[in-house]
Design an enzyme around this catalytic site. Sequence first.
Site, PDB file in Angstrom:
ATOM      1  N   CYS A   4      -7.027   5.712  -8.151  1.00 15.19           N
ATOM      2  CA  CYS A   4      -7.484   6.122  -6.811  1.00 15.19           C
ATOM      3  C   CYS A   4      -8.592   7.177  -6.856  1.00 15.19           C
ATOM      4  O   CYS A   4      -9.216   7.451  -5.836  1.00 15.19           O
ATOM      5  CB  CYS A   4      -6.305   6.614  -5.987  1.00 15.19           C
ATOM      6  SG  CYS A   4      -4.947   5.435  -5.972  1.00 15.19           S
ATOM      7  N   HIS A  53      -8.723  10.624  -0.411  1.00 16.83           N
ATOM      8  CA  HIS A  53      -8.070   9.360  -0.757  1.00 16.83           C
ATOM      9  C   HIS A  53      -6.960   9.130   0.261  1.00 16.83           C
ATOM     10  O   HIS A  53      -6.180  10.025   0.564  1.00 16.83           O
ATOM     11  CB  HIS A  53      -7.509   9.441  -2.175  1.00 16.83           C
ATOM     12  CG  HIS A  53      -6.603   8.309  -2.500  1.00 16.83           C
ATOM     13  ND1 HIS A  53      -6.949   6.997  -2.239  1.00 16.83           N
ATOM     14  CD2 HIS A  53      -5.347   8.273  -3.028  1.00 16.83           C
ATOM     15  CE1 HIS A  53      -5.952   6.214  -2.607  1.00 16.83           C
ATOM     16  NE2 HIS A  53      -4.977   6.963  -3.081  1.00 16.83           N
ATOM     17  N   ASN A  82      -3.187   2.166   1.583  1.00 18.23           N
ATOM     18  CA  ASN A  82      -3.752   2.770   0.377  1.00 18.23           C
ATOM     19  C   ASN A  82      -4.456   1.682  -0.441  1.00 18.23           C
ATOM     20  O   ASN A  82      -3.793   0.833  -1.036  1.00 18.23           O
ATOM     21  CB  ASN A  82      -2.628   3.437  -0.429  1.00 18.23           C
ATOM     22  CG  ASN A  82      -3.137   4.096  -1.703  1.00 18.23           C
ATOM     23  OD1 ASN A  82      -4.256   3.844  -2.142  1.00 18.23           O
ATOM     24  ND2 ASN A  82      -2.312   4.925  -2.301  1.00 18.23           N
TER      25      ASN A  82
HETATM   26  C1  LIG Z   1       6.660   6.923  -1.318  1.00 16.02           C
HETATM   27  C2  LIG Z   1       6.934   7.984  -0.273  1.00 16.02           C
HETATM   28  C3  LIG Z   1       6.352   7.552   1.057  1.00 16.02           C
HETATM   29  C4  LIG Z   1       8.442   8.118  -0.130  1.00 16.02           C
HETATM   30  O1  LIG Z   1       8.696   9.117   0.823  1.00 16.02           O
HETATM   31  P1  LIG Z   1       9.842  10.187   0.550  1.00 16.02           P
HETATM   32  O2  LIG Z   1       9.948  11.035   1.730  1.00 16.02           O
HETATM   33  O3  LIG Z   1       9.502  10.847  -0.754  1.00 16.02           O
HETATM   34  O4  LIG Z   1      11.080   9.282   0.448  1.00 16.02           O
HETATM   35  P2  LIG Z   1      12.139   9.230  -0.745  1.00 16.02           P
HETATM   36  O5  LIG Z   1      11.497   8.691  -1.975  1.00 16.02           O
HETATM   37  O6  LIG Z   1      12.801  10.559  -0.804  1.00 16.02           O
HETATM   38  O7  LIG Z   1      13.131   8.171  -0.188  1.00 16.02           O
HETATM   39  C5  LIG Z   1      13.939   8.469   0.895  1.00 16.02           C
HETATM   40  C6  LIG Z   1      14.797   7.264   1.142  1.00 16.02           C
HETATM   41  O8  LIG Z   1      13.975   6.251   1.744  1.00 16.02           O
HETATM   42  C7  LIG Z   1      14.170   5.048   1.055  1.00 16.02           C
HETATM   43  N1  LIG Z   1      12.948   4.267   1.129  1.00 16.02           N
HETATM   44  C8  LIG Z   1      11.941   4.200   0.245  1.00 16.02           C
HETATM   45  N2  LIG Z   1      11.020   3.344   0.693  1.00 16.02           N
HETATM   46  C9  LIG Z   1      11.463   2.881   1.872  1.00 16.02           C
HETATM   47  C10 LIG Z   1      10.951   1.978   2.812  1.00 16.02           C
HETATM   48  N3  LIG Z   1       9.783   1.357   2.633  1.00 16.02           N
HETATM   49  N4  LIG Z   1      11.665   1.746   3.935  1.00 16.02           N
HETATM   50  C11 LIG Z   1      12.843   2.336   4.138  1.00 16.02           C
HETATM   51  N5  LIG Z   1      13.373   3.196   3.280  1.00 16.02           N
HETATM   52  C12 LIG Z   1      12.690   3.465   2.162  1.00 16.02           C
HETATM   53  C13 LIG Z   1      14.505   5.452  -0.360  1.00 16.02           C
HETATM   54  O9  LIG Z   1      15.190   4.404  -1.001  1.00 16.02           O
HETATM   55  C14 LIG Z   1      15.394   6.646  -0.118  1.00 16.02           C
HETATM   56  O10 LIG Z   1      16.670   6.186   0.204  1.00 16.02           O
HETATM   57  P3  LIG Z   1      17.964   6.964  -0.364  1.00 16.02           P
HETATM   58  O11 LIG Z   1      17.866   8.338   0.210  1.00 16.02           O
HETATM   59  O12 LIG Z   1      19.075   6.149   0.168  1.00 16.02           O
HETATM   60  O13 LIG Z   1      17.803   6.928  -1.840  1.00 16.02           O
HETATM   61  C15 LIG Z   1       6.328   9.348  -0.689  1.00 16.02           C
HETATM   62  O14 LIG Z   1       7.059   9.888  -1.752  1.00 16.02           O
HETATM   63  C16 LIG Z   1       4.896   9.262  -1.068  1.00 16.02           C
HETATM   64  O15 LIG Z   1       4.055   8.894  -0.280  1.00 16.02           O
HETATM   65  N6  LIG Z   1       4.551   9.643  -2.325  1.00 16.02           N
HETATM   66  C17 LIG Z   1       3.211   9.533  -2.784  1.00 16.02           C
HETATM   67  C18 LIG Z   1       2.940   8.116  -3.149  1.00 16.02           C
HETATM   68  C19 LIG Z   1       1.483   7.804  -3.252  1.00 16.02           C
HETATM   69  O16 LIG Z   1       0.697   8.260  -2.481  1.00 16.02           O
HETATM   70  N7  LIG Z   1       1.133   6.991  -4.246  1.00 16.02           N
HETATM   71  C20 LIG Z   1      -0.202   6.604  -4.460  1.00 16.02           C
HETATM   72  C21 LIG Z   1      -0.995   7.726  -4.979  1.00 16.02           C
HETATM   73  S1  LIG Z   1      -2.575   7.261  -5.374  1.00 16.02           S
END
Ligand SMILES: CC(C)(COP(=O)(O)OP(=O)(O)OC[C@H]1O[C@@H](n2cnc3c(N)ncnc32)[C@H](O)[C@@H]1OP(=O)(O)O)[C@@H](O)C(=O)NCCC(=O)NCCS
Length: 325
Positions: free
Chosen positions: A112, A250, A280
């Site tokens: 990215c 980004h 993204n």
């Molecule tokens: C991926 C992201 C959105 C997850 O958000 P979060 O607040 O960290 O959520 P968590 O990982 O703590 O997950 C919370 C819960 O939601 C669930 N969950 C994950 N994806 C889900 C979805 N699409 N729909 C519903 N629930 C979801 C998880 O399984 C977890 O459930 P649990 O508590 O029963 O285990 C976030 O971490 C993020 O954006 N990270 C950066 C990723 C990124 O930008 N990557 C590219 C970089 S270039």
Amino acid sequence: MHNVEIRGTGSYIPDRVVHNDELSQIVDTSDQWIRERTGIRERRISTGENTSELAVKAARKALADAEVKAEEIGLIIVATVTPDKFFPSTACIVQRELSAGKAMSFDISAACSGFIYALDVAAGLIKTGACENALVIGAEVLSKIIDWKDRNTCVLFADGAGAAVLGRGEKGIRSSFTGADGTGGDFLGCDAVPVKNAFIPDHGGQTPSYLTMNGKEVFKFAVRIMVECIRQVLNKEGCSLEEVKYIVPHQANNRIVEATAKKLGIGKDKFYMNLDKCGNTSGASIPLALDEIAGRGLLSKGDQLILVGFGAGLTYGAQLIEWTK
Ligand SMILES: CC(C)(COP(=O)(O)OP(=O)(O)OC[C@H]1O[C@@H](n2cnc3c(N)ncnc32)[C@H](O)[C@@H]1OP(=O)(O)O)[C@@H](O)C(=O)NCCC(=O)NCCS
């Protein structure tokens, strides 16, 4: 030594819109969860076009915007982690399709941050006199490497391409800051082909590789490094945040941008976002947003702009740019 400016921009996204509700029919998710946790409402997904095709369409628009002919381009860099092929490079395919003379053409793999890296490399080559005009493209068909059964990732990523034509100028790219931290390499990635050959007993067939991610670790890194990158490019030029009209980050997650804005003590409005519509798109996200902001007439000659990215590698980078169009 010459300075380097952005002469024109262009972008292309596939026609097929995939709304959050459609994803909730494939995996256990909901429109509300995706919107609240990421800010994404819909994204574009390729229904057959490959990365080079997206790249060519964005490039043609950038060349037209810059009023530069393909044969005047001396360098083509495509930032991508989803090339059409291992080789030849996507940039060489683009060069052929555009009939871009004998332009030096190669891909950059910095996920990215790829477009930021590519701008840096292209600007460096223009400055040394190796070429006069460069075409820098960020293009991805991430849908090829997404596990559409994994709700942690399939709701985030999308397809698209953005391009910029660079040339010599008096102003333009004022400062740049780029780097990498390979120790975080396991947080986000996609395996290539496993080592398998005639001298190794058969391991039972090749499995397709999908993108994998530790979202929480990437989130923490993203906020920390965006703040650092923005401060670095400003400090190099003795420029203040108040002087900057827009920051084009980004496009990964609204909450990452909100946390970054908070740490910098500025409003989120300074960050230009189109994540809600595009998702993204990795290497394409910054040039896609840049082309949109320019196309909407939100930039005037003399405006200060910051591009900032982070991604798998882990990689990061930013540029402070004076808009010259
Ligand atoms: C991926 C992201 C959105 C997850 O958000 P979060 O607040 O960290 O959520 P968590 O990982 O703590 O997950 C919370 C819960 O939601 C669930 N969950 C994950 N994806 C889900 C979805 N699409 N729909 C519903 N629930 C979801 C998880 O399984 C977890 O459930 P649990 O508590 O029963 O285990 C976030 O971490 C993020 O954006 N990270 C950066 C990723 C990124 O930008 N990557 C590219 C970089 S270039």
